[in-house]
Scaffold this active site. Structure first.
Site, short mmCIF file in Angstrom:
data_model
loop_
_atom_site.label_atom_id
_atom_site.label_comp_id
_atom_site.label_asym_id
_atom_site.label_seq_id
_atom_site.Cartn_x
_atom_site.Cartn_y
_atom_site.Cartn_z
N HIS A 1 0.85 -1.19 0.00
CA HIS A 1 0.00 0.00 0.00
C HIS A 1 0.88 1.23 0.00
O HIS A 1 1.95 1.22 0.61
CB HIS A 1 -0.92 0.01 1.24
N ASP B 1 -7.93 -5.73 0.36
CA ASP B 1 -8.44 -6.58 -0.72
C ASP B 1 -8.00 -8.03 -0.58
O ASP B 1 -8.50 -8.90 -1.29
CB ASP B 1 -7.94 -6.04 -2.07
#
Ligand code: CMC
Length: 431
Positions: free
Chosen positions: A308, A366
């Site tokens: 991320h 996710d």
């Protein structure tokens, strides 16, 4: 450490230094206010906005090193375990959690606005049946601007509130209709008797032959997923919504633009990509092979659901999602689900691997969401559509915040030009 109030930019060519104010937020890094830099003949260069704050916002906050995410100051774990998506949508839009009266009014507003103009059915019928639901969502959401144009004076606060509510209420209907269209099934109308998330499940799975019986545990799990996806600072899709909206564009069109950005596999499209990857791995014995591919610089393969831009620690949403995964699989008696076993083992191995440790790559939201969606009976092609449904609450809150801010101006990034110098046009027969 004493906080700086000024930053000075010096040059090695003898040009005079330039001073800039340093601004502090309530949390997070201080920002150097470089708005006056252009007057001195310089611009900053920051592709991908690695170190650029594009706005001041009160809505959500991430501390990537601590693995902290808050909406309006409330930690995501508390909201996920104690709140509902309706409360969270209200919180994002209005800044405070609703009391019970405000909550009922808000929920009623959602129910009353869930249905779409009947002519929109014709818009759906213009798409191929096998179109990806996200392609249909982007198109139909953009088309809503043709149906709800008269209440969109974006410079009027009441109009903005009305369109924000319409968007949160209507997007589940658009998402469920995109699915039904793809399946070749008749559209299911929203029902006033259902709450928001139950209503979505009803519109997805009821048919004229059989009414879907909503399992409250599964509805609660989906509601929690919506909470986790509702907002996330100035990510790519939110920045897209803000940039589109900064020109005064219609909010339905702005949210459609946000959906287009969200669809990419590096953003909201990752949940679908994770499930495809887990299926491709197929067996825990093949995990080392995939870890090796992810580390190989000559191979474009990346471990989907890992890494991320902001989190350099566990994404707090991934931890809640892992727990939800256990709960849903327990409820459905699917604990041995092979993809879940692969995901758990993949996480374990990657978190011990020097490559992932040194680059601070952890599972993101996710990584586990696809497994929960699949267990709920939601097909892969709808994963990103549900992310879009949830993120609509954040998008409209961010859009409204931007337009409410008196300092708001049209977004207009500059560039470092590296093209040709001015030159004369050459007639075609001389090229
Ligand atoms: N697998 C293998 N290596 C990775 C991965 C990964 N998933 N993610 C980053 N890296 C490596 C990357 O190769 C780079 O290495 P080097 O420094 O040697 O060039 C380094 O880590 C930094 O990566 P980056 O691409 O410069 O980082 P970024 O901040 O630009 O990208 C990201 C962030 C999320 C796009 C990226 O981590 C990624 O592609 N992850 C996989 C896709 C994914 O799961 N996306 C969902 C994000 S969370 C949901 C949302 O909010 O949208």
């Amino acid at each position: 450490m004493t906080r700086a109030t000024k930053a000075t930019l010096t040059f090695d060519n003898g040009a005079p230094p330039i001073e800039f104010p340093v601004l502090s937020g309530t949390m997070g890094p201080d920002v150097i206010d470089i708005r006056s830099l252009g007057q001195h003949g310089y611009l900053t260069y920051d592709p991908g906005f690695m170190a650029t704050a594009s706005c001041a916002s009160r809505i959500s906050y991430i501390d990537g090193d601590a693995g902290l995410l808050c909406y309006r100051g409330y930690p995501i774990e508390q909201l996920a375990s104690q709140s509902t998506f309706m409360e969270v949508a209200y919180l994002l839009l209005y800044g405070e959690l609703p009391n019970s009266g405000q909550k009922s009014v808000f929920e009623e507003e959602m129910r009353r606005n869930a249905m779409l103009h009947d002519q929109i059915h014709t818009v759906f019928r213009g798409f191929r049946r096998d179109a990806h639901p996200m392609a249909v969502m982007v198109g139909v959401t953009g088309a809503l601007s043709a149906f709800y144009h008269d209440s969109t004076n974006v410079f009027d606060a009441a109009n903005r509130e009305q369109s924000a509510l319409q968007l949160i209420a209507k997007i589940p209907t658009v998402a469920a209709m995109s699915y039904k269209y793809n399946m070749g099934e008749p559209f299911a109308y929203p029902q006033y008797r259902h709450h928001y998330t139950e209503n979505f499940l009803h519109m997805m799975f009821s048919t004229p032959c059989e009414t879907y019986q909503v399992n409250p545990i599964l509805a609660r799990a989906l509601d929690r997923i919506l909470i986790l996806h509702a907002d996330h600072e100035q990510n790519a899709s939110t920045s897209t919504v803000r940039l589109a909206g900064s020109s005064g564009a219609n909010p339905f069109a702005c949210v459609a633009a946000g959906m287009a950005s969200l669809w990419g596999p590096l953003h909201g499209g990752a949940n679908e990509a994770v499930l495809k990857m887990l299926a491709e791995i197929g067996d825990v014995s093949r995990i080392p092979e995939f870890i090796k591919r992810a580390k190989d610089k000559s191979n474009p393969f990346r471990l989907m659901g890992f890494g991320h831009r902001v989190y350099k620690n566990m994404d707090p949403r991934a931890a809640v999602m892992r727990k939800t995964c256990h709960e849903v699989l327990d409820e459905l008696d699917l604990n041995g689900d092979p993809l879940f076993q692969i995901a758990l083992e993949l996480e374990r191995i990657a978190l011990q691997d020097e490559y992932f440790i040194s680059k601070k790559l952890y599972p993101n939201v996710d990584f586990y969401s696809g497994i929960v969606f699949r267990a709920l009976g939601i097909p892969e092609s709808m994963f990103t559509a549900i992310f879009a449904l949830a993120r609509t609450a954040g998008w409209v809150a961010q859009w409204n915040e931007m337009l409410s801010d008196s300092a708001h101006r049209i977004g207009r990034p500059r560039q470092q030009y590296i093209g040709a110098m001015p030159r004369d046009y050459v007639p075609i027969n001389q090229r």
